[in-house]
Design a protein around this motif. Structure first.
Motif, PDB file in Angstrom:
ATOM      1  N   GLU A 121      15.781 -10.008   0.736  1.00 10.78           N
ATOM      2  CA  GLU A 121      15.778 -10.289  -0.701  1.00 10.78           C
ATOM      3  C   GLU A 121      16.346 -11.671  -0.954  1.00 10.78           C
ATOM      4  N   LEU A 122      15.574 -12.460  -1.687  1.00 13.39           N
ATOM      5  CA  LEU A 122      16.009 -13.786  -2.102  1.00 13.39           C
ATOM      6  C   LEU A 122      16.239 -13.736  -3.614  1.00 13.39           C
ATOM      7  N   LEU A 123      16.523 -14.850  -4.232  1.00 14.77           N
ATOM      8  CA  LEU A 123      16.885 -14.838  -5.649  1.00 14.77           C
ATOM      9  C   LEU A 123      15.833 -14.213  -6.547  1.00 14.77           C
ATOM     10  N   PHE A 124      14.582 -14.617  -6.417  1.00 19.97           N
ATOM     11  CA  PHE A 124      13.549 -14.168  -7.344  1.00 19.97           C
ATOM     12  C   PHE A 124      12.478 -13.292  -6.704  1.00 19.97           C
ATOM     13  N   PHE A 125      12.460 -13.202  -5.404  1.00 19.97           N
ATOM     14  CA  PHE A 125      11.422 -12.431  -4.730  1.00 19.97           C
ATOM     15  C   PHE A 125      11.973 -11.861  -3.433  1.00 19.97           C
ATOM     16  N   TYR A 126      11.165 -11.069  -2.761  1.00 17.30           N
ATOM     17  CA  TYR A 126      11.561 -10.539  -1.459  1.00 17.30           C
ATOM     18  C   TYR A 126      10.387 -10.622  -0.479  1.00 17.30           C
ATOM     19  N   LEU A 127      10.733 -10.642   0.790  1.00 13.87           N
ATOM     20  CA  LEU A 127       9.775 -10.661   1.883  1.00 13.87           C
ATOM     21  C   LEU A 127       9.989  -9.365   2.668  1.00 13.87           C
ATOM     22  N   ARG A 128       8.911  -8.609   2.908  1.00  9.42           N
ATOM     23  CA  ARG A 128       9.050  -7.303   3.543  1.00  9.42           C
ATOM     24  C   ARG A 128       8.001  -7.115   4.643  1.00  9.42           C
ATOM     25  N   PRO A 129       8.353  -7.439   5.896  1.00  7.89           N
ATOM     26  CA  PRO A 129       7.462  -7.106   7.009  1.00  7.89           C
ATOM     27  C   PRO A 129       7.643  -5.633   7.388  1.00  7.89           C
TER      28      PRO A 129
ATOM     29  N   GLU B  12      -0.300  -1.198  12.460  1.00 13.40           N
ATOM     30  CA  GLU B  12      -0.429  -2.188  11.392  1.00 13.40           C
ATOM     31  C   GLU B  12       0.863  -2.971  11.200  1.00 13.40           C
ATOM     32  N   LEU B  13       0.694  -4.218  10.818  1.00 13.86           N
ATOM     33  CA  LEU B  13       1.808  -5.095  10.482  1.00 13.86           C
ATOM     34  C   LEU B  13       1.535  -5.721   9.115  1.00 13.86           C
ATOM     35  N   PRO B  14       1.832  -4.977   8.020  1.00  9.53           N
ATOM     36  CA  PRO B  14       1.701  -5.588   6.696  1.00  9.53           C
ATOM     37  C   PRO B  14       2.930  -6.441   6.380  1.00  9.53           C
ATOM     38  N   VAL B  15       2.723  -7.583   5.791  1.00  5.58           N
ATOM     39  CA  VAL B  15       3.816  -8.458   5.358  1.00  5.58           C
ATOM     40  C   VAL B  15       3.635  -8.675   3.855  1.00  5.58           C
ATOM     41  N   SER B  16       4.581  -8.154   3.085  1.00  2.67           N
ATOM     42  CA  SER B  16       4.484  -8.217   1.631  1.00  2.67           C
ATOM     43  C   SER B  16       5.428  -9.262   1.066  1.00  2.67           C
ATOM     44  N   VAL B  17       4.953  -9.973   0.073  1.00  3.94           N
ATOM     45  CA  VAL B  17       5.806 -10.819  -0.754  1.00  3.94           C
ATOM     46  C   VAL B  17       5.858 -10.121  -2.103  1.00  3.94           C
ATOM     47  N   GLY B  18       7.071  -9.772  -2.537  1.00  2.00           N
ATOM     48  CA  GLY B  18       7.215  -9.013  -3.767  1.00  2.00           C
ATOM     49  C   GLY B  18       8.050  -9.735  -4.802  1.00  2.00           C
ATOM     50  N   PHE B  19       7.841  -9.328  -6.029  1.00  2.00           N
ATOM     51  CA  PHE B  19       8.567  -9.902  -7.155  1.00  2.00           C
ATOM     52  C   PHE B  19       9.023  -8.752  -8.042  1.00  2.00           C
TER      53      PHE B  19
ATOM     54  N   LEU C 266      11.472  -1.855 -10.576  1.00  2.00           N
ATOM     55  CA  LEU C 266      10.031  -1.949 -10.386  1.00  2.00           C
ATOM     56  C   LEU C 266       9.639  -3.330  -9.877  1.00  2.00           C
ATOM     57  N   SER C 267       8.779  -3.349  -8.870  1.00  2.00           N
ATOM     58  CA  SER C 267       8.302  -4.626  -8.348  1.00  2.00           C
ATOM     59  C   SER C 267       6.814  -4.548  -8.048  1.00  2.00           C
ATOM     60  N   VAL C 268       6.183  -5.708  -7.982  1.00  2.00           N
ATOM     61  CA  VAL C 268       4.799  -5.841  -7.556  1.00  2.00           C
ATOM     62  C   VAL C 268       4.803  -6.635  -6.252  1.00  2.00           C
ATOM     63  N   PHE C 269       3.823  -6.370  -5.406  1.00  2.00           N
ATOM     64  CA  PHE C 269       3.784  -7.048  -4.112  1.00  2.00           C
ATOM     65  C   PHE C 269       2.355  -7.219  -3.644  1.00  2.00           C
ATOM     66  N   ALA C 270       2.174  -8.136  -2.711  1.00  2.00           N
ATOM     67  CA  ALA C 270       0.869  -8.387  -2.096  1.00  2.00           C
ATOM     68  C   ALA C 270       1.097  -9.122  -0.786  1.00  2.00           C
ATOM     69  N   GLY C 271       0.091  -9.096   0.067  1.00  2.00           N
ATOM     70  CA  GLY C 271       0.203  -9.835   1.313  1.00  2.00           C
ATOM     71  C   GLY C 271      -0.875  -9.468   2.307  1.00  2.00           C
ATOM     72  N   PRO C 272      -0.837 -10.095   3.472  1.00  2.00           N
ATOM     73  CA  PRO C 272      -1.818  -9.814   4.522  1.00  2.00           C
ATOM     74  C   PRO C 272      -1.386  -8.614   5.373  1.00  2.00           C
ATOM     75  N   THR C 273      -2.362  -8.009   6.043  1.00  2.00           N
ATOM     76  CA  THR C 273      -2.102  -6.916   6.983  1.00  2.00           C
ATOM     77  C   THR C 273      -2.839  -7.216   8.276  1.00  2.00           C
ATOM     78  N   LEU C 274      -2.108  -7.293   9.368  1.00  2.00           N
ATOM     79  CA  LEU C 274      -2.702  -7.463  10.690  1.00  2.00           C
ATOM     80  C   LEU C 274      -2.778  -6.081  11.333  1.00  2.00           C
ATOM     81  N   ARG C 275      -3.928  -5.746  11.921  1.00  2.00           N
ATOM     82  CA  ARG C 275      -4.126  -4.415  12.491  1.00  2.00           C
ATOM     83  C   ARG C 275      -4.579  -4.506  13.941  1.00  2.00           C
ATOM     84  N   TYR C 276      -4.067  -3.572  14.743  1.00  2.00           N
ATOM     85  CA  TYR C 276      -4.608  -3.352  16.081  1.00  2.00           C
ATOM     86  C   TYR C 276      -5.263  -1.977  16.055  1.00  2.00           C
TER      87      TYR C 276
END
Length: 196
Positions: A67-75, A97-104, A110-120
């Motif tokens: 968690e950073l000041l205004f957003f978070y990073l969630r692998p 799967e390895l989803p990496v979300s950037v959330g606000f 309540l937060s919203v998030f989006a990001g890429p997902t790498l899959r094997y």
């Protein structure tokens, strides 16, 4: 001028990272078949019975959150198992799967998030057919969703879609080419997480 902007960007990064908070936890949930059309979402989940009929698999895994000041990073790292039906053809699939979300956080809970997902992708199974080839073991997707935060508990709803096609070649019982099926994911998921 460029040097000043770089120094300012570096200062902002250092300031935010000094306020960063780390957490980690476990997560699990259910996958639901998706039409891929937002307009059909209400039809896909019009009742509890319809939603139960759309359950196509499950996932379990772990995550870390920064968690950073205004957003978070969630692998996250998760094992995902699901079944999909294509014109009366059942295809089972397991993947890592390895989803990496950037959330606000739009509200404290309540937060919203989006990001890429790498899959094997592990080898799929198809009822009454053999698989000749799979196009790719690794694929890339994108996800977005909403997450509720209630203390150490988290509840999220997300949509996940594969970006590139991933076709498998099907063979019938006599090893005759039957056709191809695109097994890229197109799912809604409902997940529960717990922070340790």
């Amino acid at each position: 001028m460029k040097k000043n902007l770089l120094v300012l960007a570096f200062f902002v990064f250092l300031t935010q990272s000094s306020f960063a908070q780390f957490s980690y936890g476990a997560k699990a949930g259910l996958n639901f078949s998706a039409s891929g059309n937002i307009k059909e979402l209400m039809t896909d989940f019009s009742s509890v019975e319809t939603a139960k009929g759309n359950v196509s698999g499950f996932f379990v895994g772990f995550y870390t959150e920064i968690e950073l000041l205004f957003f978070y990073l969630r692998p996250e790292l998760q094992f995902n198992k699901y079944e999909t039906t294509f014109d009366n053809l059942e295809v089972g699939q397991s993947r890592l799967e390895l989803p990496v979300s950037v959330g606000f956080k739009i509200l404290p809970v309540l937060s919203v998030f989006a990001g890429p997902t790498l899959r094997y992708n592990f080898s799929p199974t198809v009822m009454n057919y053999s698989i000749d080839t799979i196009e790719s073991d690794t694929t890339l997707g994108i996800h977005f969703g909403v997450r509720g935060h209630l203390g150490p508990l988290g509840l999220d709803v997300r949509y996940d879609r594969g970006l590139n096609s991933n076709e498998v070649q099907l063979l019938d019982n006599q090893n005759v080419n039957f056709g191809k099926v695109d097994i890229r994911p197109n799912v809604w998921s409902l997940g529960l997480s717990y922070a340790f």
